[in-house]
Design a protein around this motif. Structure first.
Motif, mmCIF file in Angstrom:
data_model
loop_
_atom_site.group_PDB
_atom_site.id
_atom_site.type_symbol
_atom_site.label_atom_id
_atom_site.label_comp_id
_atom_site.label_asym_id
_atom_site.label_seq_id
_atom_site.Cartn_x
_atom_site.Cartn_y
_atom_site.Cartn_z
ATOM 1 N N LYS A 14 0.839 -1.196 0.000
ATOM 2 C CA LYS A 14 0.000 0.000 0.000
ATOM 3 C C LYS A 14 0.884 1.260 0.000
ATOM 4 C CE LYS A 14 -3.746 1.770 2.822
ATOM 5 N NZ LYS A 14 -2.971 2.510 3.816
ATOM 6 N N ASP A 15 1.865 1.281 0.910
ATOM 7 C CA ASP A 15 2.739 2.458 1.011
ATOM 8 C C ASP A 15 3.526 2.674 -0.277
ATOM 9 O OD1 ASP A 15 1.834 2.617 3.553
ATOM 10 O OD2 ASP A 15 3.669 1.885 4.514
ATOM 11 N N ALA A 16 4.083 1.596 -0.781
ATOM 12 C CA ALA A 16 4.909 1.727 -1.982
ATOM 13 C C ALA A 16 4.045 2.147 -3.169
ATOM 14 C CB ALA A 16 5.609 0.401 -2.279
ATOM 15 N N GLU A 17 2.840 1.642 -3.193
ATOM 16 C CA GLU A 17 1.940 2.003 -4.287
ATOM 17 C C GLU A 17 1.604 3.489 -4.218
ATOM 18 O OE1 GLU A 17 -1.463 -0.540 -4.617
ATOM 19 O OE2 GLU A 17 -2.457 0.885 -5.942
ATOM 20 N N GLU A 18 1.379 3.960 -3.017
ATOM 21 C CA GLU A 18 1.083 5.390 -2.865
ATOM 22 C C GLU A 18 2.268 6.230 -3.318
ATOM 23 O OE1 GLU A 18 -2.045 4.855 0.794
ATOM 24 O OE2 GLU A 18 -0.208 6.002 1.179
ATOM 25 N N ALA A 19 3.465 5.780 -2.935
ATOM 26 C CA ALA A 19 4.673 6.508 -3.346
ATOM 27 C C ALA A 19 4.785 6.517 -4.862
ATOM 28 C CB ALA A 19 5.906 5.867 -2.723
ATOM 29 N N ALA A 20 4.493 5.394 -5.464
ATOM 30 C CA ALA A 20 4.566 5.318 -6.921
ATOM 31 C C ALA A 20 3.499 6.190 -7.564
ATOM 32 C CB ALA A 20 4.414 3.866 -7.369
ATOM 33 N N GLU A 21 2.310 6.174 -6.984
ATOM 34 C CA GLU A 21 1.199 6.968 -7.525
ATOM 35 C C GLU A 21 1.552 8.442 -7.589
ATOM 36 O OE1 GLU A 21 -1.696 6.573 -8.929
ATOM 37 O OE2 GLU A 21 -1.542 4.402 -8.917
ATOM 38 N N ARG A 284 14.664 -2.774 -4.347
ATOM 39 C CA ARG A 284 15.287 -1.536 -4.860
ATOM 40 C C ARG A 284 15.660 -1.727 -6.327
ATOM 41 N NH1 ARG A 284 18.037 -1.532 0.140
ATOM 42 N NH2 ARG A 284 17.134 0.032 1.533
ATOM 43 N N ASP A 285 16.321 -2.836 -6.589
ATOM 44 C CA ASP A 285 16.756 -3.092 -7.971
ATOM 45 C C ASP A 285 15.574 -3.086 -8.920
ATOM 46 O OD1 ASP A 285 19.279 -3.348 -7.124
ATOM 47 O OD2 ASP A 285 19.425 -5.520 -7.352
ATOM 48 N N GLU A 286 14.506 -3.674 -8.446
ATOM 49 C CA GLU A 286 13.354 -3.847 -9.317
ATOM 50 C C GLU A 286 12.562 -2.560 -9.507
ATOM 51 O OE1 GLU A 286 11.229 -6.026 -11.859
ATOM 52 O OE2 GLU A 286 12.973 -6.749 -10.764
ATOM 53 N N LEU A 287 12.511 -1.756 -8.446
ATOM 54 C CA LEU A 287 11.560 -0.635 -8.486
ATOM 55 C C LEU A 287 12.173 0.739 -8.734
ATOM 56 C CD1 LEU A 287 9.182 -1.581 -5.530
ATOM 57 C CD2 LEU A 287 8.632 -1.578 -7.963
ATOM 58 N N ILE A 288 13.388 0.931 -8.267
ATOM 59 C CA ILE A 288 13.896 2.307 -8.264
ATOM 60 C C ILE A 288 14.557 2.690 -9.580
ATOM 61 C CG2 ILE A 288 15.638 3.830 -7.212
ATOM 62 C CD1 ILE A 288 14.978 2.495 -4.539
ATOM 63 N N GLY A 289 14.216 3.896 -10.015
ATOM 64 C CA GLY A 289 14.972 4.533 -11.086
ATOM 65 C C GLY A 289 14.493 4.272 -12.488
ATOM 66 N N THR A 295 0.157 0.169 -18.541
ATOM 67 C CA THR A 295 -1.245 0.168 -18.946
ATOM 68 C C THR A 295 -2.082 -0.498 -17.863
ATOM 69 O OG1 THR A 295 -0.771 -1.848 -20.158
ATOM 70 C CG2 THR A 295 -0.825 0.188 -21.415
ATOM 71 N N THR A 296 -1.437 -0.911 -16.793
ATOM 72 C CA THR A 296 -2.213 -1.519 -15.713
ATOM 73 C C THR A 296 -2.214 -0.576 -14.507
ATOM 74 O OG1 THR A 296 -0.239 -2.764 -15.141
ATOM 75 C CG2 THR A 296 -1.925 -3.889 -16.419
ATOM 76 N N SER A 297 -1.456 -0.914 -13.465
ATOM 77 C CA SER A 297 -1.489 -0.028 -12.311
ATOM 78 C C SER A 297 -0.182 -0.118 -11.555
ATOM 79 C CB SER A 297 -2.638 -0.434 -11.374
ATOM 80 O OG SER A 297 -2.301 -1.655 -10.751
ATOM 81 N N THR A 298 0.062 0.905 -10.761
ATOM 82 C CA THR A 298 1.269 0.894 -9.933
ATOM 83 C C THR A 298 1.205 -0.283 -8.967
ATOM 84 O OG1 THR A 298 0.114 2.445 -8.506
ATOM 85 C CG2 THR A 298 1.756 3.356 -10.012
ATOM 86 N N GLY A 299 0.010 -0.602 -8.514
ATOM 87 C CA GLY A 299 -0.166 -1.714 -7.577
ATOM 88 C C GLY A 299 0.378 -3.014 -8.148
ATOM 89 N N ASP A 300 0.114 -3.245 -9.421
ATOM 90 C CA ASP A 300 0.607 -4.469 -10.052
ATOM 91 C C ASP A 300 2.126 -4.482 -10.120
ATOM 92 O OD1 ASP A 300 -1.939 -5.300 -10.354
ATOM 93 O OD2 ASP A 300 -2.123 -4.716 -12.459
ATOM 94 N N ILE A 302 4.216 -2.958 -8.077
ATOM 95 C CA ILE A 302 4.741 -3.197 -6.728
ATOM 96 C C ILE A 302 4.574 -4.671 -6.366
ATOM 97 C CG2 ILE A 302 4.505 -2.617 -4.270
ATOM 98 C CD1 ILE A 302 5.445 -0.243 -5.922
ATOM 99 N N GLU A 303 3.409 -5.199 -6.646
ATOM 100 C CA GLU A 303 3.155 -6.599 -6.278
ATOM 101 C C GLU A 303 4.126 -7.536 -6.981
ATOM 102 O OE1 GLU A 303 -0.888 -8.133 -6.557
ATOM 103 O OE2 GLU A 303 -0.048 -10.116 -6.897
ATOM 104 N N GLU A 304 4.337 -7.258 -8.245
ATOM 105 C CA GLU A 304 5.252 -8.095 -9.021
ATOM 106 C C GLU A 304 6.664 -8.047 -8.433
ATOM 107 O OE1 GLU A 304 3.907 -9.935 -11.314
ATOM 108 O OE2 GLU A 304 5.843 -10.890 -11.750
ATOM 109 N N ALA A 305 7.082 -6.837 -8.074
ATOM 110 C CA ALA A 305 8.428 -6.689 -7.511
ATOM 111 C C ALA A 305 8.548 -7.426 -6.180
ATOM 112 C CB ALA A 305 8.745 -5.204 -7.329
ATOM 113 N N LEU A 306 7.509 -7.319 -5.370
ATOM 114 C CA LEU A 306 7.528 -7.972 -4.055
ATOM 115 C C LEU A 306 7.515 -9.494 -4.237
ATOM 116 C CD1 LEU A 306 7.552 -7.278 -1.080
ATOM 117 C CD2 LEU A 306 5.059 -7.154 -1.121
ATOM 118 N N ARG A 307 6.708 -9.922 -5.159
ATOM 119 C CA ARG A 307 6.604 -11.354 -5.459
ATOM 120 C C ARG A 307 7.983 -11.908 -5.864
ATOM 121 N NH1 ARG A 307 2.396 -14.577 -6.858
ATOM 122 N NH2 ARG A 307 0.981 -12.861 -6.467
ATOM 123 N N ASP A 308 8.641 -11.200 -6.778
ATOM 124 C CA ASP A 308 9.950 -11.660 -7.242
ATOM 125 C C ASP A 308 10.977 -11.644 -6.123
ATOM 126 O OD1 ASP A 308 8.839 -11.918 -9.697
ATOM 127 O OD2 ASP A 308 9.792 -10.152 -10.586
#
Ligand code: GTP
Length: 529
Positions: A14-21, A284-289, A295-300, A302-308
């Motif tokens: 939730k937090d990371a998604e908000e940051a991304a949003e 960090r590697d997956e999300l930053i920068g 075409t989907t959402s920031t939530g997806d 974040i979830e994908e990154a967390l999953r991996d």
């Protein structure tokens, strides 16, 4: 199971998604559409005025003006970009002797060069194009050049706003033509010009040249109709809208707070420190920068990154247990290690059931000759399951009991020998000596470390130490049904380099689940609503 951890991972999402949003630069579809229409209407107006004046002359003009503007414009278009393929084939054709056709070709090519690249250098030819027409007597050339340049610029602007130029250049063909709806012979020119916003200028220009060369009003009308059709079917705006919804970049500082929270959450869930670091590094590697268009959402995302990130740490060393057993020479001897009371004996009983259900016969051998009452305990399981049990007197040699178990299996065509050992502390030298001796005497095919999920960090530390003292092949994590933290489940594979193979999820013989990292991640990230 693992409810605390699930909750904490959920709040990180939730937090990371908000940051991304907060970093999403949305491409407002309505805005895009309006701007698109306005700009193109403006173009069409000025184009219509100029074309009205010039087009009638177009067929009449000779080739004189053709060479100059053509050559100049080609040179220009070639300079900023090499995507002038559209221009080249056309200049080879001798038919479009008319000025308009030739200049159109060059112009269209120019705008193609400018608009299709969407890079800053593409803007450079503009001033040149403006100056050229001044030196030329041909009003057509001027007006066209001007129009086309401005058309190219406008398109570029739109493309930039829409971002992801690569995708758009494939898509931007005819929209301007649709918006402009030219009313006379200039249409084909306009279409060619505006179409040049995409890389498909060659096709458009070919249409324009053809129309002019024919010098036939009916033909022109047909060309217009065709162009109209095209423009309405593959409009620039439509394509852009369907492809581009927005983009975002997450900077390190955006994720700082959520990652810190996650770090605290993982550590308090008994996830081992090194494993926690690994998960955070993966995120960090997956999300930053990275700039992401989506075409989907920031939530997806974040979830994908967390999953991996989680999958990476829990899937270390994973192998297919059933396959390994099937492939091993029989009897397969499996020795179970771990401290007292964590569920070793119960797990042996559960595995006996597991194997029998898969068509393998089993024999149990009680190598725990240390603890009083150990024989009676395992006897109860053996009886309940109808499994043969080999025991020695208390205080006997554990290696000797297991050896007898293997002998029995060989003599009776039993597939799997399940050998219990004394649950002493891993720091106990006697235990380690025992395991070494078992290794020497029996040569087990597999040594499985058993511990309870609820022990958290302790289980992780024990796994590490047991593995260092007597190498394990995998782990069984019991009492996962009673563990809400999940720290041991997340950490053991990464810490030992050996996979968790089963989860004990209750006291019944069937309460044993093969550990599947993907299922585990699904379970941790599933929404409970
Ligand atoms: N809830 C739950 N309880 C379990 C599970 N596995 C074992 N237990 C219980 O844990 C207790 C200890 O299990 P044992 O199998 O006796 O443990 P052990 O490691 O063999 O203990 P020692 O024989 O003393 O070394 C028993 O009451 C089991 O029923 C499990 O997956 N979930």
């Amino acid at each position: 199971m693992f409810d605390n951890l699930k909750e904490k991972l959920g709040s990180f999402r939730k937090d990371a998604e908000e940051a991304a949003e907060e970093n999403v630069e949305e491409v407002d579809e309505d805005e895009l559409e309006e701007a698109d229409v306005e700009e193109l209407e403006a173009e069409s107006e000025s184009a219509a005025g100029e074309d009205d004046a010039t087009t009638p002359d177009a067929p009449d003009t000779t080739g004189e003006p053709v060479d100059e503007p053509e050559g100049d414009l080609e040179a220009e278009t070639a300079a900023p970009d090499e995507t002038t393929a559209g221009a080249e084939p056309e200049t080879d054709e001798p038919e479009p002797a008319s000025t308009s056709a030739a200049t159109e070709t060059a112009d269209a090519a120019e705008t193609a060069g400018a608009a299709s690249t969407d890079d800053p250098s593409a803007a450079e030819p503009e001033p040149e194009a403006e100056s050229e027409p001044d030196s030329e007597p041909e009003t057509e050339t001027e007006s066209e050049a001007d129009e086309e340049e401005s058309s190219g610029l406008d398109l570029k602007g739109i493309i930039k706003r829409g971002s992801e130029a690569d995708e758009q250049t494939d898509e931007t063909e005819d929209e301007p033509a649709a918006d402009v709806e030219p009313a006379d012979g200039a249409e084909s020119e306009l279409e060619a010009e505006t179409a040049a916003g995409a890389e498909t200028a060659s096709a458009e220009t070919a249409d324009a040249v053809e129309a002019d060369a024919l010098e036939d009003e009916e033909e022109d009308a047909d060309a217009e109709a065709d162009a109209d059709e095209e423009s309405s079917s593959t409009g620039f705006g439509t394509k852009a809208r369907s492809l581009v919804k927005g983009k975002f970049v997450i900077e390190e500082e955006d994720l700082e707070a959520p990652l810190h929270e996650l770090e605290m959450a993982l550590l308090s869930s008994d996830v081992e420190m090194g494993v926690t670091d690994e998960i955070l590094d993966n995120l960090r590697d997956e999300l930053i920068g990275e700039t992401r268009s989506f075409t989907t959402s920031t939530g997806d995302v974040i979830e994908e990154a967390l999953r991996d990130a989680i999958y990476d740490v829990i899937s270390v060393g994973q192998f297919d247990f059933d396959e390994r057993i099937a492939a091993a020479e029989k009897p397969v001897t499996i020795v179970f290690t771990g401290v007292n009371g964590v569920g070793k004996t119960t797990s042996i009983a559960k595995l006996s059931r597991y194997f029998e259900e898969r068509g393998y016969s089993t024999v149990m051998a009680n190598g725990d000759t240390y603890r009083a009452g150990a024989n009676e305990q395992i006897e109860q399981h053996a009886e309940a399951l109808g499994t043969k049990l080999i025991t020695h007197e208390q205080g006997g040699d554990p290696a000797a009991v297991l050896y007898d178990g293997v002998e029995y299996a060989e003599a009776n065509d039993i597939d799997v020998v399940l050998g219990d050992t004394a649950g002493r502390l891993h720091t106990n030298e006697g235990l380690m000596d025992q395991l070494e001796k078992i290794d020497r005497v029996v040569g087990p095919d597999m040594t499985l470390f058993v511990d309870e999920a609820v022990a958290g960090q302790d289980a992780v530390n024990r796994a590490r130490e047991f593995n260092e003292a007597a190498e394990i092949d995998g782990a069984i994590l019991t009492k996962a049904d009673a563990d809400s933290n999940g720290g041991a489940a997340i950490s053991i594979a990464h810490v030992t380099g050996k996979p968790i193979l089963f989860l004990g999820v209750g006291q019944g013989y069937d309460d044993l689940e093969p550990f599947d990292p993907e299922e585990m991640v699904d379970r941790l990230l599933e929404d409970d609503e």
